[in-house]
Enzyme design. Sequence first.
Site, PDB file in Angstrom:
ATOM      1  N   GLN A 201     -51.736 -38.897 -22.573  1.00  0.00           N
ATOM      2  CA  GLN A 201     -51.866 -37.437 -22.573  1.00  0.00           C
ATOM      3  C   GLN A 201     -51.005 -36.887 -23.704  1.00  0.00           C
ATOM      4  OE1 GLN A 201     -50.552 -33.801 -19.686  1.00  0.00           O
ATOM      5  NE2 GLN A 201     -51.693 -35.442 -18.691  1.00  0.00           N
TER       6      GLN A 201
ATOM      7  N   TYR B 299     -42.450 -29.601 -13.430  1.00  0.00           N
ATOM      8  CA  TYR B 299     -43.139 -28.343 -13.117  1.00  0.00           C
ATOM      9  C   TYR B 299     -42.481 -27.731 -11.880  1.00  0.00           C
ATOM     10  CZ  TYR B 299     -46.806 -30.311 -16.149  1.00  0.00           C
ATOM     11  OH  TYR B 299     -47.496 -30.873 -17.199  1.00  0.00           O
TER      12      TYR B 299
ATOM     13  N   LEU C 242     -56.224 -24.876 -24.922  1.00  0.00           N
ATOM     14  CA  LEU C 242     -56.624 -23.524 -25.320  1.00  0.00           C
ATOM     15  C   LEU C 242     -55.515 -22.804 -26.085  1.00  0.00           C
ATOM     16  CD1 LEU C 242     -58.499 -22.503 -22.046  1.00  0.00           C
ATOM     17  CD2 LEU C 242     -59.498 -23.264 -24.214  1.00  0.00           C
TER      18      LEU C 242
ATOM     19  N   TYR D 117     -53.475 -32.015 -23.597  1.00  0.00           N
ATOM     20  CA  TYR D 117     -52.851 -30.823 -23.029  1.00  0.00           C
ATOM     21  C   TYR D 117     -52.815 -29.747 -24.110  1.00  0.00           C
ATOM     22  CZ  TYR D 117     -48.282 -32.205 -25.129  1.00  0.00           C
ATOM     23  OH  TYR D 117     -47.271 -32.557 -25.987  1.00  0.00           O
ATOM     24  N   PHE D 118     -52.527 -28.524 -23.703  1.00  0.00           N
ATOM     25  CA  PHE D 118     -52.536 -27.361 -24.605  1.00  0.00           C
ATOM     26  C   PHE D 118     -53.931 -27.161 -25.218  1.00  0.00           C
ATOM     27  CE2 PHE D 118     -50.311 -24.996 -28.263  1.00  0.00           C
ATOM     28  CZ  PHE D 118     -49.895 -23.970 -27.445  1.00  0.00           C
TER      29      PHE D 118
ATOM     30  N   ASN E  76     -46.740 -37.721 -24.702  1.00  0.00           N
ATOM     31  CA  ASN E  76     -45.842 -37.345 -25.802  1.00  0.00           C
ATOM     32  C   ASN E  76     -45.258 -38.555 -26.534  1.00  0.00           C
ATOM     33  OD1 ASN E  76     -45.776 -34.332 -25.265  1.00  0.00           O
ATOM     34  ND2 ASN E  76     -45.028 -35.108 -23.299  1.00  0.00           N
TER      35      ASN E  76
ATOM     36  N   SER F 198     -52.406 -21.711 -25.461  1.00  0.00           N
ATOM     37  CA  SER F 198     -51.849 -20.510 -24.797  1.00  0.00           C
ATOM     38  C   SER F 198     -52.829 -19.339 -24.766  1.00  0.00           C
ATOM     39  CB  SER F 198     -50.539 -20.070 -25.482  1.00  0.00           C
ATOM     40  OG  SER F 198     -49.569 -21.077 -25.402  1.00  0.00           O
TER      41      SER F 198
END
Length: 317
Positions: A175, A57, A206, A203-204, A156, A208
């Site tokens: 995650q 990040y 919503l 994760y993800f 992942n 985007s």
Amino acid sequence: MTKKVTLGKTGLEINPIGLGANKIMEANPETNTEYGGDILLAGIEAGMDFIDTAFIYGRGTSESIIGETFKKHNLRDKVVIATKGAHEVTPDGVKINNRPEFMRQEVESSLRRLQTDYIDLYYVHFPDEDTPKAEVIGALTRLKEEGKIRSIGVSNFSLQQIKEGNMDGGIDVVQDEYNLINRTAEIEVFPYFKEQEIAFIPYFPLASGLLAGAYSLDHKLTENQLNKEHFQEENFKNILSRVDQIRSLAEKHHTGLQNIVLAYYLMQEQVTALIPGARNKKQMLENLKTNQVRLDQKDIQLIETAFPIGFDFRNSK
């Protein structure tokens, strides 16, 4: 007061609504460390105490903002910090590396950027193709024994890779992607997580903003969005038609649609916590309102009718 949850077998107690800090370094059109820290401070003041970041990040920028903010305001003992590593920057670009010696190096670098003596939760961000997963978890276990990390996660990873890495029960948290558009995790991996007492953090959540009610059919999409599968014309229409089916729940509960969706995830037994991102203080505080939402059985039925397990946004009408 928000009821805290225990993060699997880690013993860490957290507010179930945390902050995904991948947008911290983008909190202003120009990278602005002070403003990114402002989001953190607003969240902590409102009861948020779980931060999720990663080296990639901003190639350390997000971690550095968090470290500087927490040091300046003496907040380290008030938050649980999760970060991730596996991206090696080389002259030829970025590659994924899970080798034990590299992961140790990454943990040490994250500790320096975060300006802390320990990391509460450290994830292997992506699996590489060569390193045996039991080896990398073994390396993190040694770092845990040294007190540099308090718990171990992977992100992942396929179920087979998780099982390989968890041969000795070393994985505490997983995650991965999970949302109403993609609920396959409920069938494919949740049973194993329950059996092994592994916490799951999506994760993800919503998609985007698609599941947050942020779009309509006449919304002008960017070129970047149009290149993503969810936003391609028929897929976009299909998803939005299903989002429209659950909009009434936001009115019923006097909250934002994103809070309805996030509250639904927290009702899943294996979902321990959520880490929605935030570009500003308003979004941070809105996300925390999820803790006030109590869905009833009719609400759940409506959501699951609109987005059933196995729903394929590419083919369903």
